[in-house]
Structures are given as structure tokens and as C-alpha cells.
Design an enzyme around this catalytic site. Structure first.
Site, PDB file in Angstrom:
ATOM      1  N   CYS A 211       0.834  -1.199   0.000  1.00  0.00           N
ATOM      2  CA  CYS A 211       0.000   0.000   0.000  1.00  0.00           C
ATOM      3  C   CYS A 211       0.871   1.253   0.000  1.00  0.00           C
ATOM      4  O   CYS A 211       1.775   1.386   0.831  1.00  0.00           O
ATOM      5  CB  CYS A 211      -0.911  -0.016   1.226  1.00  0.00           C
ATOM      6  SG  CYS A 211      -1.955   1.446   1.376  1.00  0.00           S
ATOM      7  N   CYS A 214       0.148   3.334   3.536  1.00  0.00           N
ATOM      8  CA  CYS A 214       0.634   2.938   4.862  1.00  0.00           C
ATOM      9  C   CYS A 214       1.735   1.883   4.829  1.00  0.00           C
ATOM     10  O   CYS A 214       2.332   1.578   5.860  1.00  0.00           O
ATOM     11  CB  CYS A 214      -0.524   2.447   5.723  1.00  0.00           C
ATOM     12  SG  CYS A 214      -1.196   0.836   5.210  1.00  0.00           S
ATOM     13  N   CYS A 236      -5.037   0.570   6.245  1.00  0.00           N
ATOM     14  CA  CYS A 236      -5.609   1.921   6.192  1.00  0.00           C
ATOM     15  C   CYS A 236      -6.935   1.990   5.432  1.00  0.00           C
ATOM     16  O   CYS A 236      -7.577   3.042   5.380  1.00  0.00           O
ATOM     17  CB  CYS A 236      -4.614   2.893   5.562  1.00  0.00           C
ATOM     18  SG  CYS A 236      -4.279   2.574   3.814  1.00  0.00           S
ATOM     19  N   ASP A 359      20.292  -1.377 -19.672  1.00  0.00           N
ATOM     20  CA  ASP A 359      20.187  -2.444 -18.679  1.00  0.00           C
ATOM     21  C   ASP A 359      19.082  -3.403 -19.117  1.00  0.00           C
ATOM     22  O   ASP A 359      17.909  -3.052 -19.109  1.00  0.00           O
ATOM     23  CB  ASP A 359      19.862  -1.839 -17.312  1.00  0.00           C
ATOM     24  CG  ASP A 359      19.717  -2.896 -16.212  1.00  0.00           C
ATOM     25  OD1 ASP A 359      19.818  -4.109 -16.524  1.00  0.00           O
ATOM     26  OD2 ASP A 359      19.508  -2.500 -15.058  1.00  0.00           O
TER      27      ASP A 359
END
EC number: 6.3.5.13
Length: 445
Positions: A211, A214, A236, A359
Site C-alpha cells: 500500500c 501505509c 488503512c 540495462d
């Protein structure tokens, strides 16, 4: 300033014409020359758009979604400026406007649909001040150029704040994109697929599994691919937003079909990811206030071109060309290829030019082991980093032939093999490979 703008338009058009005659794309050169002559030309021409300006951002699906949205607006009788070729940095955006302008430097357009590279939003958003932003998804892409996904999100957040009235049309199934839209303060609507369509049993990297509010691990009721699905945070309460445009009764196979707002959408495309592309374009045209009554007619005529599931027929061999430039996109390519149960051959071309990202470690996050099925009769690796691609396949016990020259690799299958060839390429191999296929198609006439 009018004289300077006219000179910039003429010079850009000349550069574009010369490049086309030389067999080069030439779009970015046209934009670069126009900016040299008139540094304010993008603001000036964007201000001439009579109605609204769309931008399309996101890691995957930008070009298809942008071109489809343009076609949908044109089906509503609107004149649209669009960077069809997928040149989505500053020079490409400038080129879209200058090449659409008349000889006098005036633009005759109701709408603009501009695909914008996420890192280039800093250079483009302040100049064109878009009215709508379609946000398709956010995946890890070209680490040496973009860095981690948080850097891309920070750039987008900063730019969205600078255009606070811009309405965001967001893929609600993507936790990262949805978080960005919800936290930005911009008005937004969301699109997505509320019910599970297919089980995903791959080992894909899920960028948005934590998340963003949070930090707790998100719980998924289901997911479609990568981090796209129905998610919620046990900490949350952050969760997938309610969907304004919900694709229901989704069917994927030789064609795609689903219902949205009671309208039955049908398209002769392959690949589950194209459900999201079509839905994004539909949500865009509806958010602009159209009934989308011509949307299905547009889909019947729409040709993705530009190497997005583009089809060719050369001396009895059916060839599909598609772009695959990061783990999420490549895994969806593999899914689309493996939905075809008939015998098939593959050419995979990997480059490491600046636009690709030098890369290429992302190849190790792609589920190439899914190519071990019996229907895949042979694979030829090509491009600058063909040896790396061959090594990657070796680690999942898949043998491959090596041919650095893409044209030779394709020619080796024409009239031979299974007669069913898929050509998967990353970014800088796309335009040249498409030119090769167009040339071979011409030889076939």
C-alpha cells in the site's frame, strides 16, 4: 512570432518529407528543428486547439490507447491532432502539432490526443495544459532511464499538481495508478474489470503489492496480471475505487468482447491486455461527453499498426509483429502468443540502445518458460543482445537459433517452418523490423 512559427512549420515539414523519402521515421527531427526555430511553438499551436487536449501516459499500452482514442474522436466527426507513431517525448509532441499545422502556421483541430512519456511530462504538460489525462498503468520499465517506479510516480504527481483542473481517466485495477489519481486532488474517473476473467498462475513481479499510503501488503481478491486486479489494504482501508466504466462478461480469444454501460464492445484483437486499452479509449471518449455510439464502428476499421499486434501475410506465412519492452508487457505478449494453440515459430529481437535502456536485466523477470509448450516449434533470437536472450532461454531449457540480423532471421521462416510466425521486439527494433516486413510484403505482390 507569426513569421517564426510559419518558418518552423515549413522547416519541420521539409525535414519530415526528406526523412520519409530516406526510409526513416523523421518525426523527432521535425520536432527538434521546429523548436530550434521557434522555442514557443508548442504552446502557440496547442492554444489553437478549439476544444480539449488529451494526454495518454502509463508504462504499457500508450500508443494503442492514444491512437484508438483519436480514432474514436474522429468517428464523432472531430478533427484531431495525434502523435500516431508513438514518438512521445518533447520533440515527438512538437512534431505532432507542427506537421498537422497548415502552411501558414495555423492549426485546424478540435481535439489533440498526445501520448506522453512519463519522464517527459515535465517538458510537455506546462506547455500544452491538458484537459484530460488517461493513465493506463505503472510498471517497472527501463531502470537505467526511469529508476524505480517511485521516481516515475513522483514526476507524475508533480505534473498533475501543475494542472489541477485536468481530469484523470485512470485504470482503477492498478493500485499504483489509482493511488496517484486519488491522492493528486485532480478530478478523476476510473475504468477496470470488476470480476475475475482468468486465473493468473505466473510468477510475475507485482510492483504495487504494498500500500502506498501505509506500507502494508495489499490483499487481492483476484488479479489479472502483474498488479492489476481487485485489491484492498487491511491497514488503512485503501482499496480499488468504484469503477465508472466497468467491463463485464469479458471474453478473450480470437477476438475480444465485453459489455460496458450496457453497450456490447467487440474487437478482432488478441491479448487480454487489449481489453484495458479498448476500455481506456472508451472511457476517454465518454468522459469528453460523447455517447460513443460510433465506437464499435471505429473498432471494425481500426488497425493498431506501428507493431502492436500488427499482422502481415508474406508468401503464405502469417506474421504477427508486437512490441515487448518490459516484464509486464512481455508476459502479456507471451499470454497472447500462447492463446494461439496452433504450431508456431518465434523471432525475438532485443536491442540495448539508449531508447531501450542499456540495462536488460529485466529479461530475467519474464516467464519465458511458458514457451516450452509443444506448439512452439522453434525460436530464433536476434538483435544487438541476441546472446543475452539466448542465454536467458537456455536457463529455462529452451533451445534457440541465433541470427543477429533481424531480416535474415525473418526470411529464414518465410515459406518454411510452420507458416505461423510471431516476431517480438523491444523498442528500437520495432521501426526497423516493421520496415523489413513492409518491404518483404511488397516483394510478395
Amino acid at each position: 512570432m507569426g513569421i517564426r512559427r510559419t518558418a518552423a512549420v515549413w522547416a519541420a515539414k521539409t525535414a519530415g518529407f526528406v526523412c520519409k523519402k530516406m526510409g526513416r521515421q523523421g518525426v523527432t527531427w521535425a520536432g527538434k528543428i521546429a523548436l530550434k526555430i521557434d522555442p514557443a511553438i508548442l504552446e502557440e499551436l496547442a492554444a489553437q486547439v478549439r476544444e480539449k487536449i488529451f494526454v495518454v501516459c502509463g508504462t504499457n499500452g500508450k500508443t494503442t490507447t492514444n491512437n484508438m482514442l483519436c480514432a474514436a474522436l474522429e468517428a464523432e466527426g472531430k478533427k484531431v491532432v495525434c502523435n500516431h507513431t508513438g514518438s512521445n517525448m518533447l520533440n515527438g509532441a512538437v512534431a505532432a502539432f507542427v506537421l498537422a499545422a497548415g502552411p501558414s502556421g495555423r492549426l485546424d483541430a478540435d481535439y489533440a490526443c498526445i501520448e506522453v512519456d512519463e519522464a517527459s511530462t515535465r517538458h510537455i504538460f506546462p506547455k500544452i495544459k491538458p484537459d484530460y489525462m488517461v493513465l493506463t498503468n505503472l510498471f517497472r520499465d527501463q531502470l537505467d532511464r526511469y529508476g524505480e517506479i517511485d521516481i516515475t510516480m513522483n514526476i507524475l504527481e508533480e505534473m498533475m499538481e501543475k494542472v489541477p483542473d485536468m481530469k484523470v481517466i485512470v485504470n482503477g485495477d492498478d493500485a499504483l495508478s489509482a493511488y496517484l489519481a486519488m491522492e493528486s486532488g485532480n478530478p478523476y474517473v476510473s475504468y477496470g474489470i470488476s470480476r475475475q476473467v482468468m486465473k493468473n498462475e505466473t510468477n510475475e513481479i507485482r510492483e504495487g503489492r504494498f500500500c502506498k499510503r501505509c506500507g502494508q501488503k495489499l490483499e487481492y481478491h483476484f488479479y489479472h496480471y502483474s498488479q492489476l486486479g481487485d485489491y484492498s489494504c487491511p491497514g488503512c482501508g485503501f482499496k480499488r475505487p468504484s469503477l465508472d466504466f466497468d467491463a463485464q462478461e469479458v471474453k478473450v480469444g480470437d477476438q475480444i468482447s465485453f459489455f460496458v454501460e450496457g453497450q456490447h464492445i467487440v474487437a478482432n484483437y488478441k491479448g487480454f491486455y487489449n481489453v484495458y486499452n479498448i476500455l481506456a479509449a472508451y472511457a476517454g471518449v465518454r468522459t469528453a461527453g460523447f455517447a460513443a455510439e460510433h465506437f464499435n464502428d471505429m473498432l471494425k476499421k481500426f488497425n493498431p499498426e506501428n507493431g502492436r499486434m500488427e499482422q502481415f501475410r508474406i508468401k503464405g506465412t502469417s506474421i504477427v509483429l508486437n512490441l515487448a519492452k518490459n516484464p509486464a508487457g512481455f508476459n502479456q505478449n507471451i499470454t497472447a502468443v500462447m492463446e494461439d494453440k496452433s504450431p508456431k515459430d518465434l523471432v525475438i529481437a532485443i536491442n540495448d540502445n539508449a531508447q531501450d535502456g542499456i540495462d536488460i536485466s529485466w529479461l530475467w523477470d519474464v516467464d519465458f518458460d511458458r514457451f516450452r509448450e509443444e506448439s512452439v516449434k522453434s525460436i530464433t533470437v536476434s538483435g544487438i543482445r541476441c546472446q543475452d536472450m539466448r542465454l536467458r532461454l537456455k536457463y529455462v531449457d529452451i533451445p534457440s537459433a541465433l541470427e543477429r540480423d533481424v531480416e535474415k532471421a525473418i526470411r529464414s521462416y518465410i515459406g518454411k517452418g510452420t507458416g505461423n510466425l510471431y516476431v517480438l521486439v523491444n523498442y528500437t527494433a520495432l521501426f526497423s523490423t516493421r520496415n523489413i516486413l513492409k518491404k518483404l510484403e511488397g516483394e510478395n505482390l
